[in-house]
Scaffold this motif. Structure first.
Motif, PDB file in Angstrom:
ATOM      1  N   ALA A 151       5.338  -2.220  -4.096  1.00  0.00           N
ATOM      2  CA  ALA A 151       4.424  -3.069  -3.324  1.00  0.00           C
ATOM      3  C   ALA A 151       3.397  -2.252  -2.569  1.00  0.00           C
ATOM      4  O   ALA A 151       2.304  -2.739  -2.257  1.00  0.00           O
ATOM      5  CB  ALA A 151       5.215  -3.940  -2.362  1.00  0.00           C
ATOM      6  N   GLN A 159       0.394  -2.211  -4.382  1.00  0.00           N
ATOM      7  CA  GLN A 159       0.040  -3.531  -4.901  1.00  0.00           C
ATOM      8  C   GLN A 159      -0.756  -4.375  -3.903  1.00  0.00           C
ATOM      9  O   GLN A 159      -1.564  -5.214  -4.292  1.00  0.00           O
ATOM     10  CB  GLN A 159       1.334  -4.269  -5.300  1.00  0.00           C
ATOM     11  N   PHE A 160      -0.531  -4.133  -2.594  1.00  0.00           N
ATOM     12  CA  PHE A 160      -1.160  -4.964  -1.579  1.00  0.00           C
ATOM     13  C   PHE A 160      -1.973  -4.126  -0.598  1.00  0.00           C
ATOM     14  O   PHE A 160      -1.612  -2.993  -0.270  1.00  0.00           O
ATOM     15  CB  PHE A 160      -0.098  -5.761  -0.810  1.00  0.00           C
ATOM     16  N   ASP A 181      -6.174  -8.667   1.622  1.00  0.00           N
ATOM     17  CA  ASP A 181      -5.924  -9.364   0.353  1.00  0.00           C
ATOM     18  C   ASP A 181      -5.460 -10.795   0.604  1.00  0.00           C
ATOM     19  O   ASP A 181      -4.739 -11.075   1.569  1.00  0.00           O
ATOM     20  CB  ASP A 181      -4.851  -8.642  -0.464  1.00  0.00           C
ATOM     21  N   VAL A 185      -3.072 -13.454  -0.962  1.00  0.00           N
ATOM     22  CA  VAL A 185      -1.941 -13.436  -1.892  1.00  0.00           C
ATOM     23  C   VAL A 185      -1.302 -14.822  -1.974  1.00  0.00           C
ATOM     24  O   VAL A 185      -1.473 -15.652  -1.067  1.00  0.00           O
ATOM     25  CB  VAL A 185      -0.879 -12.403  -1.442  1.00  0.00           C
ATOM     26  N   VAL A 192      -3.303 -10.999   4.027  1.00  0.00           N
ATOM     27  CA  VAL A 192      -2.552  -9.859   4.541  1.00  0.00           C
ATOM     28  C   VAL A 192      -3.275  -9.315   5.768  1.00  0.00           C
ATOM     29  O   VAL A 192      -4.399  -8.812   5.674  1.00  0.00           O
ATOM     30  CB  VAL A 192      -2.411  -8.758   3.480  1.00  0.00           C
ATOM     31  N   PHE A 228       0.086  -4.316   6.598  1.00  0.00           N
ATOM     32  CA  PHE A 228       1.090  -3.971   5.576  1.00  0.00           C
ATOM     33  C   PHE A 228       1.631  -2.589   5.877  1.00  0.00           C
ATOM     34  O   PHE A 228       0.892  -1.613   5.918  1.00  0.00           O
ATOM     35  CB  PHE A 228       0.469  -4.002   4.176  1.00  0.00           C
TER      36      PHE A 228
END
Length: 411
Positions: free
Chosen positions: A280, A283-284, A288, A290, A341, A344
């Motif tokens: 992840a 990935q993020f 973003d 999602v 997001v 993170f």
């Protein structure tokens, strides 16, 4: 002339003596040795040196059922036999190899039983309830003592050579029980201890799924099984092992625990795979948008799964533009939502999300023009004086009364 007669009588006496010396005297129950001279009509013919050959019926060749006499003997073979019956008038001599083999077998079987010796047998027949083998007598291997696992069909076991031990021996009832499972169990335990001694916690290796249970999967890792608990099969929630693995499937596992005393090995499939937070991280990104699924709702917000095993928190203040008293007013478990997001942090396994930032804020009502506004009421200041009234009318009245005489004189 008389000399020739004497010579002939002497020769005749010698021939008769030779025949008498070679003559075999037999009776029922005698044990004899002979040579197989012919096999015909599923019976064996034996030369004993008697005035005629003896016969071994197929039923007397072996303690187990045979399809052909050649399965037990061959021409030219020397065998030990017992006389079953004899009738010189009919030139009938019936012999038995089975009885002699049986007498010899019991002593040897007793020795093997006491020593626990492992020996090989050939499966002669498949019968109801198990297998039959010739061990000098009829040896029976119950179905439950053939393999370590359940076998539904034994039809292809006939003719196989297997290793057995004498499990039970009943001389009185002429009963012999053999076990192949005991041999396999002993070998399995020996191999198990050897493999367990070589295992280390944290070690990764290849295995094969042997069987599934509601609580996990047993995986073969070199001849012994280790348990992968259902919680260790995947980073995602697994309701039943069959949802993620199948019997016979090859899997990579990590050793979590080895307990030689209990004979238990704990394994993990998910620990041998990259964790969801590892993947992840790339990935993020912050900002973003999602798509995720509401997994849990708590008083202060909701946890949204945005990837298998990765959940982020939407604080109650980030759920809607309007004020809500509880997340249940807007969300329900299992609901699919979009979120932004906000933060993170893979190292701390923490994600902050916002649902309201993916939606436009509702328009605020436009203020009315100043001319259309309602006239303001006169502002009345509070006067903390008992001698002054709180309204204009009463104030005018009080001043008139107080200064009325003086004002009239000024007119």
């Amino acid at each position: 002339m008389s000399e020739e007669i004497n010579v002939q009588e002497s020769v005749a006496e010698e021939v008769s003596q030779d025949a008498l010396d070679n003559f075999v005297s037999l009776k029922k129950g005698d044990s004899v040795k002979g040579t197989i001279v012919k096999i015909e009509d599923n019976q064996a013919y034996v030369s004993l040196g008697y005035k005629y050959d003896g016969v071994i019926p197929i039923r007397e060749l072996s303690p187990v059922q045979l399809e052909n006499a050649t399965d037990a003997v061959e021409v030219g073979q020397e065998v030990e036999l017992k006389v079953v019956s004899i009738d010189d008038n009919k030139e009938s001599l019936v012999l038995s190899k089975r009885l002699v083999d049986g007498e010899k077998a019991w002593e040897e079987l007793q020795s093997r039983f006491e020593s626990g010796e492992v020996f090989e047998v050939v499966v002669a027949d498949v019968v109801k309830g198990g297998l039959v083998a010739d061990v000098g007598v009829r040896g029976f291997i119950p179905a439950s003592m053939v393999e370590r696992h359940f076998v539904e069909d034994f039809s292809d076991y006939k003719g196989r050579t297997i290793r057995v031990k004498v499990k039970e021996l009943d001389l009185e009832n002429k009963k012999v029980i053999l076990s192949a499972k005991e041999v396999l169990d002993a070998e399995f335990e020996q191999n198990k201890q050897k493999v367990m001694a070589s295992l280390e916690v944290g070690q990764e290796l290849e295995g094969t799924v042997q069987r599934l249970t509601p609580f996990g999967a047993f995986v073969d890792i070199g001849g012994i099984d280790g348990l992968v608990h259902v919680s260790e099969l995947s980073w995602q929630h697994v309701a039943h092992p069959k949802d993620v693995v199948a019997e016979g499937q090859s899997v990579r596992v990590k050793v979590l625990k080895v307990d030689p005393a209990a004979g238990k090995i704990s394994l993990s499939v998910k620990a041998a795979q990259p964790g969801p937070w590892d993947t992840a991280a790339s990935q993020f990104n912050v900002g973003d948008i999602v798509t995720g699924t509401v997994r849990r709702i708590v008083t202060f917000g909701a946890f949204i799964e945005i990837a298998p095993g990765v959940e982020g928190l939407v604080h109650i203040s980030q759920i809607a533009h309007r004020h809500i008293a509880t997340p249940h007013e807007v969300l329900s478990e299992g609901q699919e939502v979009q979120a932004k997001v906000l933060d993170f942090n893979a190292a701390e396994k923490r994600v902050s999300l916002s649902i309201k930032e993916t939606e436009e804020a509702p328009e605020q009502p436009t203020p009315a023009p100043r001319s259309e506004r309602a006239p303001r009421s006169p502002k009345i200041e509070e006067i903390n004086n008992p001698n002054v009234s709180l309204n204009s009318s009463s104030m005018s009245y009080s001043l008139g009364e107080r200064f009325g005489d003086k004002l009239s004189k000024l007119k």
